[in-house]
Design a protein around this motif. Structure first.
Motif, PDB file in Angstrom:
ATOM      1  N   ASP A 158       0.848  -1.292   0.087  1.00  0.00           N
ATOM      2  CA  ASP A 158       0.027  -0.090  -0.114  1.00  0.00           C
ATOM      3  C   ASP A 158       0.850   1.348   0.021  1.00  0.00           C
ATOM      4  O   ASP A 158       1.949   1.118   0.665  1.00  0.00           O
ATOM      5  N   ILE A 159       0.310   1.999  -0.691  1.00  0.00           N
ATOM      6  CA  ILE A 159       1.000   3.395  -0.528  1.00  0.00           C
ATOM      7  C   ILE A 159       0.156   4.577  -0.098  1.00  0.00           C
ATOM      8  O   ILE A 159      -0.947   4.824  -0.295  1.00  0.00           O
ATOM      9  N   VAL A 160       0.912   5.132   0.959  1.00  0.00           N
ATOM     10  CA  VAL A 160       0.080   6.339   1.656  1.00  0.00           C
ATOM     11  C   VAL A 160       0.633   7.749   1.454  1.00  0.00           C
ATOM     12  O   VAL A 160       1.790   7.779   1.366  1.00  0.00           O
ATOM     13  N   THR A 218       3.773   0.891   2.728  1.00  0.00           N
ATOM     14  CA  THR A 218       3.573  -0.033   3.641  1.00  0.00           C
ATOM     15  C   THR A 218       3.390  -1.481   3.146  1.00  0.00           C
ATOM     16  O   THR A 218       2.870  -1.696   2.084  1.00  0.00           O
TER      17      THR A 218
END
Lengths: 133, 309
Positions: A89-91, A100
């Motif tokens: 995941d990219i935040v 992440t």
């Protein structure tokens, strides 16, 4: 009545599918220039204003569930940063994001940052992060 | 009677085939179904044990779906289904909560149901169906030019096929009906080489029509097996597993309208590796039948109001 119902179903499905395909074509343009190893194969447009210096992850090995900062360093006119990850995941957004390592996805995960300038030219870089349980 | 299909991998999931209407429709009959589902996931599990792992604190979705069914012949019904995620959210448990949201159209399904066996005197029916699941959106959703996590994507971005068997046995004197539904879903790769695992779902329904009323109570127990997802032909360890749900349902029928409320409660959860666990799903369905012809019902469940959904 019967014909109206059939017409409604056909129009709904065709229009929705057409919208989907249009989006797909647009997004594909950005990613075609990245080779299998995720190296910088940005187009050779001599007018490009992009100087893509580096794409660096603070950590290149991560246990699942942990995060690391990834920073793209570049100069140019009107730069826009496009991020994607093979898994995980990219935040965040912009020049720096947090990656992440999702718990499902151990192994080599590739994070790509493509940069577009105001002349609509592209440069791409990728970084690989080893994710382990 | 409805059967929702829950999580793929780690999120609140995609309600693929959010409804399984029973059996088939009479020739030239049309059914419109609209439904709303809310689902929530929280807490990680390793196998069937609680895990201390904490990344996503809570995931949820709100989904609105529509199903259109048409009786092409007395033994053959065609159906299409599509829906829209009003909201699909993951809240990450970072130092400060990070909220990632998405909304958009889900997959569509086109299927055909064929009645194989029907016995009018001793009510029994067997209907099979097959269908294609297709994406309206092929690329991954982005926000601020960043590809959103897979678990908040609203589409599977890939084709799939679905097969289903529906068995019905009725006891009209007692107002009791029994249903057994078995379903298989096979998914293909999307253009990024990601493939959701196959799903095998078995659901048993016990339906009881409350005497002298328009209410029907239904108890459903459902087992869902999901195989592991794969990326670039490599299976992902922490995907798939076994889930058993208990789903009480209350129906209210008046004329050709049907209202239905149900809750999916997981009573057994076994996840491969460590995954975010689904905690519950609640759904509300509204169905309206349109008789576009004057044919009389020929199948047992069509002659019995208690079985109409």
């Amino acid at each position: 009545m019967k014909k109206l119902i059939i017409l409604f179903v056909v129009i709904t499905l065709v229009s929705a599918f057409t919208v989907g395909c249009t989006i797909y074509d647009d997004e594909q343009i950005q990613e075609q220039a990245i080779d299998e190893n995720g190296n910088d194969n940005g187009d050779d447009n001599p007018n490009s204003t992009i100087e893509y210096t580096s794409l660096i992850a603070d950590e290149t090995t991560l246990p699942t569930g942990e995060s690391t900062l990834i920073t793209a360093t570049a100069t140019g006119e009107g730069l826009e940063y496009y991020w994607s990850a093979s898994l995980g995941d990219i935040v965040g957004s912009g020049e720096q994001i947090t990656y992440t390592a999702a718990i499902c996805c151990s192994g080599s995960n590739t994070i790509t940052c493509s940069i577009r300038d105001s002349l609509n030219t592209w440069k791409h870089k990728s970084v690989t992060i080893e994710v382990s349980f | 009677m409805y059967q929702s299909v829950n999580a793929q991998c780690c999120s609140a999931g995609i309600p693929v085939g959010g409804s399984t209407n029973i059996g088939i429709l009479e020739k030239n009959n049309f059914r419109f179904t609209s439904y709303f589902s809310y689902s929530e996931s929280a807490g990680y599990l390793s196998g069937n044990d609680k895990s201390k792992f904490n990344l996503v604190k809570r995931a949820s979705y709100q989904y609105a779906g529509t199903i259109l069914s048409y009786g092409l012949f007395n033994k053959l019904t065609v159906e299409t289904e599509f829906g829209y995620y009003l909201d699909k959210t993951q809240i990450y448990d970072f130092q400060s909560d990070v909220n990632i949201k998405n909304q958009g159209i889900s997959n569509g399904i086109i299927s055909a149901k064929y009645n194989v066996l029907a016995n009018l005197t001793n009510p029994f029916e067997w209907t099979i169906s097959t269908g294609v699941k297709f994406p309206f959106i092929l690329d991954y959703a982005r926000e601020n030019n960043v590809v959103l996590p897979r678990d908040v994507q609203t589409s599977s971005h890939a084709l799939g096929i679905i097969g289903q068997s529906f068995l019905y046995k009725g006891y009209p004197i007692n107002g009791i009906q029994l249903f057994l539904i078995n379903r298989i879903e096979i998914n293909y790769k999307d253009y990024k080489d990601y493939k959701f695992g196959p799903a095998l779902i078995s659901a048993f329904f016990f339906s009881y029509n409350l005497e002298q009323s328009n209410y029907t109570g239904i108890a459903q127990i459902r087992h869902e097996f999901r195989g592991k997802d794969a990326f670039e032909d490599r299976k992902l360890d922490a995907t798939g597993g076994h889930l058993v749900f208990l789903s009480p349902q209350l129906n209210y029928s008046i004329e050709k309208w049907n209202f239905s409320l149900l809750v999916d409660i997981p009573v057994y959860r076994y996840y491969n590796g460590t995954q975010l666990g689904n905690t519950f799903t609640a759904s509300f369905y509204v169905t309206k039948d349109f008789d576009l012809a004057s044919n009389k019902a020929e199948l047992p469940f069509l002659n019995n109001n208690t079985a109409k959904n």
